[in-house]
Write a protein that holds these residues in place. Sequence first.
Motif, short mmCIF file in Angstrom:
data_model
loop_
_atom_site.label_atom_id
_atom_site.label_comp_id
_atom_site.label_asym_id
_atom_site.label_seq_id
_atom_site.Cartn_x
_atom_site.Cartn_y
_atom_site.Cartn_z
N ASN A 1 0.74 -1.16 -0.01
CA ASN A 1 -0.18 0.07 -0.09
C ASN A 1 0.80 1.33 -0.05
OD1 ASN A 1 -2.59 -1.37 0.21
ND2 ASN A 1 -2.21 -1.93 1.92
N TYR A 2 1.73 1.31 -0.88
CA TYR A 2 2.84 2.60 -0.90
C TYR A 2 1.85 3.72 -1.45
CZ TYR A 2 7.02 5.14 -2.39
OH TYR A 2 7.72 6.14 -2.60
N SER A 3 2.04 4.68 -0.79
CA SER A 3 1.17 5.85 -0.94
C SER A 3 1.63 6.66 -2.26
CB SER A 3 1.34 7.01 0.06
OG SER A 3 2.53 7.35 0.52
N ASP A 4 2.72 6.54 -2.52
CA ASP A 4 3.24 7.31 -3.81
C ASP A 4 3.39 6.58 -5.06
OD1 ASP A 4 3.85 9.67 -4.73
OD2 ASP A 4 5.91 9.75 -4.44
N ILE A 5 2.55 5.16 -5.10
CA ILE A 5 2.88 4.28 -6.30
C ILE A 5 2.58 4.86 -7.51
CG2 ILE A 5 0.58 3.27 -5.98
CD1 ILE A 5 1.88 0.65 -6.52
N GLU A 6 1.81 5.81 -7.73
CA GLU A 6 1.28 6.28 -9.14
C GLU A 6 2.66 7.25 -9.62
OE1 GLU A 6 -1.19 5.07 -10.83
OE2 GLU A 6 -1.69 4.11 -9.36
N ALA A 7 3.19 8.10 -8.74
CA ALA A 7 4.35 8.68 -9.33
C ALA A 7 5.42 7.65 -9.54
CB ALA A 7 4.79 9.67 -8.17
N HIS A 8 5.56 6.61 -9.01
CA HIS A 8 6.61 5.71 -9.16
C HIS A 8 6.30 4.95 -10.37
CE1 HIS A 8 9.95 3.57 -7.34
NE2 HIS A 8 9.69 2.64 -7.95
N LYS A 9 5.11 4.61 -10.69
CA LYS A 9 4.60 4.15 -11.97
C LYS A 9 4.99 5.03 -13.17
CE LYS A 9 1.12 0.69 -10.46
NZ LYS A 9 -0.05 0.45 -10.56
N MET A 10 4.75 6.26 -12.84
CA MET A 10 5.00 6.99 -14.16
C MET A 10 6.49 7.40 -14.39
SD MET A 10 1.82 10.00 -13.32
CE MET A 10 3.22 11.40 -13.64
N GLU A 11 7.27 7.39 -13.28
CA GLU A 11 8.97 7.30 -13.61
C GLU A 11 9.18 5.92 -14.51
OE1 GLU A 11 11.91 8.07 -10.73
OE2 GLU A 11 10.45 9.32 -9.65
N HIS A 12 8.58 4.89 -13.96
CA HIS A 12 8.89 3.62 -14.72
C HIS A 12 8.58 3.90 -16.18
CE1 HIS A 12 9.08 1.11 -11.08
NE2 HIS A 12 9.80 1.80 -11.12
N GLN A 13 7.28 4.38 -16.54
CA GLN A 13 6.64 4.50 -17.85
C GLN A 13 7.67 5.38 -18.76
OE1 GLN A 13 4.03 2.44 -19.32
NE2 GLN A 13 5.04 3.53 -21.01
N ARG A 14 7.93 6.36 -18.13
CA ARG A 14 9.14 7.45 -18.79
C ARG A 14 10.21 6.62 -19.20
NH1 ARG A 14 6.97 11.39 -15.21
NH2 ARG A 14 8.47 11.09 -13.94
N PHE A 15 10.66 5.78 -18.50
CA PHE A 15 11.95 5.00 -18.69
C PHE A 15 11.54 3.89 -19.96
CE2 PHE A 15 14.79 1.59 -18.53
CZ PHE A 15 16.10 2.17 -18.43
N ILE A 16 10.44 3.15 -19.92
CA ILE A 16 10.02 2.63 -20.93
C ILE A 16 9.89 3.36 -22.24
CG2 ILE A 16 8.35 0.92 -21.82
CD1 ILE A 16 8.07 -0.02 -18.85
N ASP A 17 9.34 4.66 -22.31
CA ASP A 17 9.14 5.25 -23.33
C ASP A 17 10.21 5.82 -24.01
OD1 ASP A 17 6.36 4.93 -22.68
OD2 ASP A 17 6.21 7.03 -21.96
N LYS A 18 11.35 6.06 -23.07
CA LYS A 18 12.43 6.61 -23.79
C LYS A 18 13.18 5.26 -24.33
CE LYS A 18 16.21 9.04 -24.36
NZ LYS A 18 16.23 10.08 -25.07
N LEU A 19 13.00 4.05 -24.04
CA LEU A 19 13.65 3.00 -24.74
C LEU A 19 12.83 2.78 -25.97
CD1 LEU A 19 14.54 0.37 -21.79
CD2 LEU A 19 15.92 1.73 -22.90
N ASN A 20 11.87 2.86 -25.79
CA ASN A 20 10.80 2.73 -27.05
C ASN A 20 11.07 3.72 -28.16
OD1 ASN A 20 9.58 0.31 -26.04
ND2 ASN A 20 7.90 1.38 -25.44
N GLU A 21 11.59 5.07 -27.83
CA GLU A 21 11.93 5.89 -28.91
C GLU A 21 13.17 5.50 -29.59
OE1 GLU A 21 12.92 9.79 -26.79
OE2 GLU A 21 10.77 9.68 -25.91
N THR A 22 13.91 4.50 -29.34
CA THR A 22 14.97 4.13 -30.19
C THR A 22 14.70 3.59 -31.33
OG1 THR A 22 16.44 4.14 -28.01
CG2 THR A 22 17.28 3.08 -30.01
N GLU A 23 14.79 4.19 -32.60
CA GLU A 23 14.35 3.40 -33.78
C GLU A 23 15.35 2.62 -34.51
OE1 GLU A 23 11.30 4.03 -35.09
OE2 GLU A 23 10.55 5.17 -33.37
N ALA A 24 14.93 1.60 -35.00
CA ALA A 24 15.81 0.50 -35.76
C ALA A 24 16.59 1.39 -36.84
CB ALA A 24 15.07 -0.42 -36.39
N GLU A 25 16.04 2.54 -37.68
CA GLU A 25 16.60 3.16 -38.49
C GLU A 25 18.16 4.13 -37.89
OE1 GLU A 25 15.47 7.09 -41.37
OE2 GLU A 25 14.23 5.30 -41.14
#
Length: 137
Positions: A72-96
Amino acid sequence: MIFKWKERFETGIEEIDKQHKRLFEIGTQIYNLASKDDGTDHYDAIVGLIHELKDYTVYHFRYEEEQLEKANYSDIEAHKMEHQRFIDKLNETEAEDIDVNQKQVLMDMIEFIINWVSGHIVGTDFKYRELLMETLK
């Protein structure tokens, strides 16, 4: 070694520390590949490592978020958003981009990973450390 695990990164939560260490190992593999100056095309190896990093990151984030939800971590949504930003950055890397400028893509990724992982572990993950250590007893 640029991705050297340091005691200051330890959360004291064995499984999370083990997973963080694995992220450092993948980072080291990326760095070692970027350091090669052999004139060889490393496209397939780069793409493979990026996929491995993405897959392991998703696995780690899912595990960490499950533990935070159980506690029941109170700041979980902010933590999840940080995780998502990391994944988004990885996904920005294009094969080209990788194909055109392998070394630069890898160096940019290394800089991003170093800054994000060390800041996230010491900054964000340490906020939940006490709660999870107590919950996982």
